[in-house]
Design a protein around this motif. Structure first.
Motif, PDB file in Angstrom:
ATOM      1  N   VAL A 383      48.102  35.882 -48.996  1.00 41.86           N
ATOM      2  CA  VAL A 383      46.874  35.820 -49.786  1.00 41.86           C
ATOM      3  C   VAL A 383      47.210  36.311 -51.194  1.00 41.86           C
ATOM      4  O   VAL A 383      48.166  37.057 -51.397  1.00 41.86           O
ATOM      5  N   ARG A 384      46.447  35.828 -52.133  1.00 39.72           N
ATOM      6  CA  ARG A 384      46.595  36.318 -53.497  1.00 39.72           C
ATOM      7  C   ARG A 384      45.254  36.897 -53.907  1.00 39.72           C
ATOM      8  O   ARG A 384      44.257  36.192 -53.963  1.00 39.72           O
ATOM      9  N   ASP A 385      45.220  38.198 -54.113  1.00 37.68           N
ATOM     10  CA  ASP A 385      43.972  38.898 -54.423  1.00 37.68           C
ATOM     11  C   ASP A 385      42.879  38.564 -53.415  1.00 37.68           C
ATOM     12  O   ASP A 385      41.732  38.294 -53.775  1.00 37.68           O
ATOM     13  N   GLY A 386      43.253  38.568 -52.166  1.00 32.65           N
ATOM     14  CA  GLY A 386      42.262  38.396 -51.118  1.00 32.65           C
ATOM     15  C   GLY A 386      41.977  36.944 -50.773  1.00 32.65           C
ATOM     16  O   GLY A 386      41.318  36.655 -49.783  1.00 32.65           O
ATOM     17  N   ASP A 427      50.272  40.029 -42.729  1.00 34.38           N
ATOM     18  CA  ASP A 427      49.471  39.663 -43.885  1.00 34.38           C
ATOM     19  C   ASP A 427      50.154  40.181 -45.141  1.00 34.38           C
ATOM     20  O   ASP A 427      50.499  41.344 -45.218  1.00 34.38           O
ATOM     21  N   ASP A 429      49.594  40.300 -49.234  1.00 35.86           N
ATOM     22  CA  ASP A 429      48.888  39.993 -50.471  1.00 35.86           C
ATOM     23  C   ASP A 429      49.917  40.016 -51.592  1.00 35.86           C
ATOM     24  O   ASP A 429      50.471  41.058 -51.922  1.00 35.86           O
ATOM     25  N   GLU A 431      49.848  39.731 -54.785  1.00 35.55           N
ATOM     26  CA  GLU A 431      49.569  40.593 -55.938  1.00 35.55           C
ATOM     27  C   GLU A 431      49.775  42.052 -55.583  1.00 35.55           C
ATOM     28  O   GLU A 431      50.359  42.831 -56.324  1.00 35.55           O
TER      29      GLU A 431
END
Length: 563
Positions: A383-386, A427, A429, A431
């Motif tokens: 994920v990128r910033d959620g 998971d 993220d 970022e």
RNA sequence: GUCCCCGUAGCUCAGUGGACAGAGCGGCCGCCUUCUAAGCGGCGGGUCGCAGGUUCGAAUCCUGCCGGGGACGCCA
């Protein structure tokens, strides 16, 4: 008791286990314990609480039932017999519900650390396994199709496979790193058609490839390949030719990416070569001779259900084409024919359905099923910033491995994958990972290494050099604590090899770095007032540095001299 | 429907038969005239998804259920 000799156990744990075995026999011989009907497996473990000693055994708990005696009484008897052994055992005492706690002798501790410094390259390397254990292990991993750059999704397999190979090598096995390169499937033609469409300004086919790299390939495409050949109206032939050209270019990129990771492959096998060299034919022949094939609805099937699979599997389609499975089994024959003793595949979790059929076919062809092993990796959910990042090569929406490395760095990325089990979903993220990369635990460990390197340099400037042995400071509390953790390294490697996992190594490296940072706080190493103690402490700190470097090296991570 | 993997601290994850369940990150409070502060110390934080069972002992093994992901093709 000499851990450096060939017959002695390579670990303190092993030495304690041997002593315990002897103590048990001794106690029985002396009549302190009744004879056993059958030999018991003697287990030695590390107590969670350091106050309980260096090693512990639950043997008394295990013997309570067959001997019909209370565990504490058995433990007391064993402790006495152990203490009589001497050698590696400095003290032994019964404790708790029936444990026997053991404290190792400083001499044994010193010997193993001094040995590490004498032969740093062999520290934590176990000898070749004895008995029927596999010697030549083939690890096939990544094997991504040449239809686009490696993605972060492929990264999981790249790291897991390389880490496994390194651990197996540390365990004394010979490893071949292998990449299966699919150069003849319809995907290659599809790639070619996509590049061609892009080149000619036509829309890319719906099921084609859309990434920026396709655009780049289209602009680099040589004119003679792009142009229709005289007398050839068939677009399909052009797509194939362009596809092969493009996949070759992509393969170069894949190799470069892997090299950046520090992953090298020994063997690249193409799908085309398996057919051309007759391996598929040989595999099918073997199955046919064994009566494991049958014809139905125009296709040729492997009777996989005879080996416990839930379905039979097609080998040759009714149109005469070979299935992917056919190449798989041809490849099995090829690998074993090359002299491999054990095959390990690193596959994504989505391949679990194909595990049974390949292993079954290996068995049907006369190979030992136990020597064909699949390790399935869990998903990496990015994920990128959620916001979830969809990972589609066709749609062109993916993060490349190169991008990941640019953001995290190789060492942090390696640590990240090494510290997690291969089969768990994780998971990430991007970022968050990027922002936190400077706080990655790997730097904590590397920093400990750099600090020691600095101490050793400073000591040299001050005219101090490490003593030949650490003996002399092991009675001092900070030194005793650090030395015990350093000495445990071969056991960590042993466990990692047995489990074919690396999490234990990262956990241990962190623990050792923590212990060193505490030692740095509590113990003055360079001390002109006490040059004798300094020399021994330099030896201990040097053993620590070697161990940190070995642990990091085992994971393919650098050990900097300065940070 | 069948099969596989996962469920542990706010987050990301170790621990898979032992003695009080751990780490990193995040939060709060301290520590650089002393071998690198990318460090150290302290505080706070968990019914180990739920329910049974096996065992002297279960986060760990067995059964069932709940939740998340994946696989069930003459695709690769």
């Amino acid at each position: 008791m000499n851990p450096s000799s060939a017959t002695a156990p390579a670990t303190l744990r092993g030495a304690v286990r041997e002593a315990l075995q002897l103590a048990l026999e001794d106690a029985i011989r002396q009549g302190a314990l009744p004879a056993l009907d059958e030999p018991r497996l003697v287990e030695v473990q590390r107590p969670g609480n350091p106050e309980h000693g260096d090693y512990a055994t639950n043997l008394a708990l295990q013997l309570a039932r067959p001997l019909r005696k209370p565990p504490p009484a058995i433990a007391a008897t064993l402790a006495e017999a152990l203490a009589r052994q001497g050698g590696v055992v400095a003290a032994a005492e019964a404790a708790g519900p029936g444990f026997v706690n053991v404290r190792v002798a400083n001499d044994a501790l010193a010997e193993i650390l001094d040995h590490a410094r004498r032969e740093p390259d062999r520290w934590g390397r176990l000898g070749a396994p004895e008995g029927p254990a596999p010697r030549h292990v083939n690890v096939e991993f990544v094997s991504a199709n040449p239809t686009g750059p490696l993605t972060v999704g492929n990264a999981r397999g790249a790291f897991v496979g390389d880490l496994l190979a390194r651990v197996l090598e540390a365990g004394g096995q010979q490893v071949t790193r292998e990449y299966y390169f699919n150069d003849s499937s319809a995907q290659v033609r599809n790639l070619g058609a996509s590049v061609l469409a892009q080149r000619e300004g036509r829309p890319v086919p719906e099921d084609g490839y859309h990434g920026d790299y396709v655009v780049a390939l289209a602009s680099q495409l040589p004119d003679e390949l792009a142009a229709p050949r005289p007398g050839e109206s068939d677009d399909d032939a052009r797509a194939w030719a362009i596809g092969h050209w493009a996949s070759a270019r992509i393969r170069e990129g894949i190799e470069a990416s892997l090299a950046r990771l520090g992953v090298r492959f020994d063997v690249w096998t193409t799908e085309g070569s398996l057919a051309a060299e007759g391996w598929v034919e040989r595999a099918i022949g073997r199955l046919r001779e064994g009566g494991h094939l049958f014809e139905q609805e125009g296709a040729t099937w492997f009777r996989s259900t005879a080996f416990g699979d839930d379905k039979d599997r097609v080998v040759i389609r009714s149109n005469g084409e070979l299935t992917y499975f056919a190449f798989d089994i041809g490849y099995v024959v090829q690998k074993f024919s090359r002299g491999c003793d054990h095959l390990i595949y690193i596959w994504g979790a989505d391949h679990h359905g194909t595990v049974a059929r390949v292993r079954n076919a290996a068995e049907a062809m006369g190979y030992d099923k136990a020597r064909v092993e699949m390790i399935l990796t869990g998903w990496v959910h990015f994920v990128r910033d959620g916001v979830p990042i969809s990972m589609s090569k066709r749609a062109g929406t993916f993060i490349t491995l190169d991008e990941l490395l640019e953001e995290l760095g190789v060492d942090a990325a390696r640590w990240y994958f090494a510290s997690r089990g291969a089969n768990v979903n994780m998971d990430v993220d991007i970022e968050l990972a990027r922002r936190q990369s400077s706080e990655n635990p790997v730097y904590y460990v590397q920093y400990a290494h750099a600090r020691i390197a600095s101490i050793l340099r400073k000591a040299g400037d001050a005219g101090l050099s490490p003593a030949a042995t650490v003996t002399g400071v092991l009675d001092e509390p900070p030194d005793a604590t650090l030395a015990r953790i350093v000495a445990r390294f071969p056991e960590v490697v042993e466990d990692a090899t047995a489990a074919q996992e690396t999490q234990g190594v990262t956990t241990y490296a962190t623990e050792l770095a923590t212990a060193f940072h505490a030692y740095y706080r509590d113990a003055r190493v360079i001390d002109a007032e006490a040059p004798g103690r300094s020399a021994h402490r330099l030896a201990l700190v040097d053993a620590t540095r070697i161990t940190l470097a070995s642990a990091l090296g085992l994971l393919g991570i650098s050990a900097p001299e300065a940070m």
